[in-house]
Design an enzyme around this catalytic site. Structure first.
Site, PDB file in Angstrom:
ATOM      1  N   ASP A  62       7.215 -78.992 -40.223  1.00  0.00           N
ATOM      2  CA  ASP A  62       8.277 -77.990 -40.081  1.00  0.00           C
ATOM      3  C   ASP A  62       8.371 -77.119 -41.331  1.00  0.00           C
ATOM      4  OD1 ASP A  62       8.954 -78.870 -37.577  1.00  0.00           O
ATOM      5  OD2 ASP A  62      10.661 -80.071 -38.236  1.00  0.00           O
TER       6      ASP A  62
ATOM      7  N   ARG B  80       9.902 -91.904 -29.001  1.00  0.00           N
ATOM      8  CA  ARG B  80      10.910 -92.782 -28.392  1.00  0.00           C
ATOM      9  C   ARG B  80      10.395 -93.407 -27.096  1.00  0.00           C
ATOM     10  NH1 ARG B  80      13.766 -88.273 -30.227  1.00  0.00           N
ATOM     11  NH2 ARG B  80      13.662 -87.315 -28.154  1.00  0.00           N
TER      12      ARG B  80
ATOM     13  N   ASP C  67       6.747 -85.070 -39.456  1.00  0.00           N
ATOM     14  CA  ASP C  67       7.470 -84.089 -38.646  1.00  0.00           C
ATOM     15  C   ASP C  67       8.143 -83.042 -39.534  1.00  0.00           C
ATOM     16  OD1 ASP C  67       8.505 -83.196 -36.051  1.00  0.00           O
ATOM     17  OD2 ASP C  67      10.440 -83.810 -36.832  1.00  0.00           O
TER      18      ASP C  67
ATOM     19  N   ASP D 149       6.877 -84.379 -29.745  1.00  0.00           N
ATOM     20  CA  ASP D 149       6.484 -85.561 -30.524  1.00  0.00           C
ATOM     21  C   ASP D 149       7.643 -86.552 -30.668  1.00  0.00           C
ATOM     22  OD1 ASP D 149       8.071 -84.280 -32.384  1.00  0.00           O
ATOM     23  OD2 ASP D 149       6.511 -84.028 -33.892  1.00  0.00           O
ATOM     24  N   GLY D 150       8.870 -86.026 -30.818  1.00  0.00           N
ATOM     25  CA  GLY D 150      10.022 -86.916 -30.900  1.00  0.00           C
ATOM     26  C   GLY D 150      10.240 -87.675 -29.601  1.00  0.00           C
TER      27      GLY D 150
ATOM     28  N   ASP E  43       7.139 -79.744 -31.465  1.00  0.00           N
ATOM     29  CA  ASP E  43       8.050 -80.441 -32.373  1.00  0.00           C
ATOM     30  C   ASP E  43       9.041 -81.294 -31.583  1.00  0.00           C
ATOM     31  OD1 ASP E  43       9.382 -81.235 -34.677  1.00  0.00           O
ATOM     32  OD2 ASP E  43      10.655 -79.466 -34.726  1.00  0.00           O
TER      33      ASP E  43
END
Length: 203
Positions: A71, A54, A67, A49-50, A46
């Site tokens: 969750d 970016r 996302d 992936d963020g 989790d």
């Protein structure tokens, strides 16, 4: 040539997270250790992936949506299997998702400038504050911590019982603050809808 947003690297990671959750579901009752490992890998991804979104300049509305969906599915699975009333927690989380993403999309985290003090403090800098971290731990860690407690996984890992109960207490307080923010999000969305209806009636 424009790359297909569904094939963005962070979104592929999201699909993998979803696959891990569905795989872990089958071990929920029979092999708790495997479930914890699979669930933890999904949780770690989790954050990956963020970072990938970016770093690769692949931030997208679909990715932000996916996302939160993954969750919610993961936490919902835990809450509904842990308690017969777990659907209440899950329902609130999905309601908040509908309220924040229906109009704000991927920018939902930065749209609370006019919110009450507590909500602003929690949401500030994308949850990257002491209070925001406290709330996120309550949201994400509490259900898996409870699972580890009930299945004795924490005990097998050498976590003392007093530490387990302390963790439950601390994470529960974080989840309670999170609940306050969630209820505010739902309430403000409802009042906004009412204002829109009133404006339509005035036309």
């Amino acid at each position: 040539m424009t790359q297909n947003v569904f094939l963005y690297v962070p979104n592929l990671i999201g699909y993998l997270r979803l696959l891990l959750l569905f795989t872990g579901y089958f071990f929920f009752d029979t092999w708790p250790a495997v479930f914890v490992i699979v669930y933890s890998i999904s949780a770690i991804l989790d954050g990956v992936d963020g970072f990938a979104a970016r770093k690769l300049n692949q931030v997208s509305a679909f990715g932000a949506w996916l996302d939160v969906v993954v969750d919610n599915i993961g936490r919902g699975m835990l809450w509904c299997r842990l308690y017969h009333w777990g659907w209440v927690v899950t329902t609130i989380e999905w309601c908040v998702f509908a309220c924040t993403h229906s109009q704000l999309g991927k920018d939902w985290k930065s749209a609370f400038q006019d919110a009450p003090w507590l909500v602003q403090k929690v949401m500030a800098n994308g949850f990257k504050t002491p209070l925001g971290t406290f709330v996120i731990l309550g949201l994400h860690v509490l259900p898996i911590w409870l699972y580890g407690h009930y299945t004795t996984i924490l005990t097998e890992l050498g976590v003392p019982m007093w530490t387990q109960y302390l963790g439950i207490s601390v994470f529960s307080m974080g989840r309670a603050v999170c609940l306050a923010v969630e209820l505010w999000c739902i309430w403000i969305h409802i009042t906004t809808l009412d204002q829109v209806k009133a404006k339509d009636n005035d036309k």
